[in-house]
Enzyme design. Structure first.
Site, short mmCIF file in Angstrom:
data_model
loop_
_atom_site.label_atom_id
_atom_site.label_comp_id
_atom_site.label_asym_id
_atom_site.label_seq_id
_atom_site.Cartn_x
_atom_site.Cartn_y
_atom_site.Cartn_z
N SER A 113 0.97 -1.18 0.06
CA SER A 113 0.09 0.07 0.04
C SER A 113 0.85 1.53 0.00
CB SER A 113 -0.96 0.12 1.17
OG SER A 113 -1.84 -1.06 1.36
N VAL A 119 -6.23 8.31 2.23
CA VAL A 119 -6.40 7.53 1.26
C VAL A 119 -5.20 6.33 1.04
CG1 VAL A 119 -6.84 7.34 -1.19
CG2 VAL A 119 -7.67 9.43 0.06
N GLU A 120 -5.70 5.07 1.28
CA GLU A 120 -4.77 3.88 0.87
C GLU A 120 -5.00 3.37 -0.38
OE1 GLU A 120 -3.81 -0.30 2.92
OE2 GLU A 120 -5.19 0.93 3.54
N VAL A 121 -4.04 3.41 -1.43
CA VAL A 121 -4.08 2.62 -2.54
C VAL A 121 -3.11 1.58 -2.50
CG1 VAL A 121 -3.60 2.72 -5.06
CG2 VAL A 121 -4.56 4.79 -3.67
#
Length: 133
Positions: free
Chosen positions: A114, A125-127
């Site tokens: 992540s 916000v975590e991608v």
């Protein structure tokens, strides 16, 4: 009285309370390619795939709403189709500061990697990307 738990199928949408809907839309359109959609009586949402993020202005006339709806209180994860190193490279290219990552994390389906950053309201916000994606 005892009841059997409801069986859930999937997440349909969630709501972000934001200071500026236009700024939020521009950010998510640029970073994720989300599409701004207007619905109902002047409501705005961001669409991507089969998912939707409804946007509420602060303060919001929309009812019902969260008990304490304030900008910057969200923390959520989305799954990307590119590896976290590419996510980080693109974020830096847009001048977006990275809070953490790429790092090993655990999601709903197991191990993943992540990158964390903040949107204009300060939401975390975590991608992430799963190894087999």
């Amino acid at each position: 009285m005892t009841s059997t738990p409801l069986e859930l199928d999937r997440l349909d949408h969630f709501v972000l309370t934001v200071r500026d809907i236009d700024e939020t839309c521009a950010f998510y359109e640029t970073v994720f390619g989300m599409r701004r959609v207007e619905f109902g009586e002047g409501r705005v949402a961001l669409h991507f795939g089969d998912h939707k993020i409804n946007l509420h202005p602060n303060p919001s006339p929309v009812e019902p709403k969260a008990a304490v709806p304030i900008p910057g209180s969200a923390d959520f994860c989305v799954i990307a189709s590119v590896d976290p190193e590419e996510v980080a490279r693109r974020l830096r290219g847009w001048g977006i500061g990275i809070e953490r990552g790429p790092v090993a994390t655990v999601g709903a389906l197991g191990d993943m990697r992540s990158v964390y950053f903040r949107d204009p309201d300060g939401n975390l916000v975590e991608v992430a990307c799963y190894p087999d994606d």
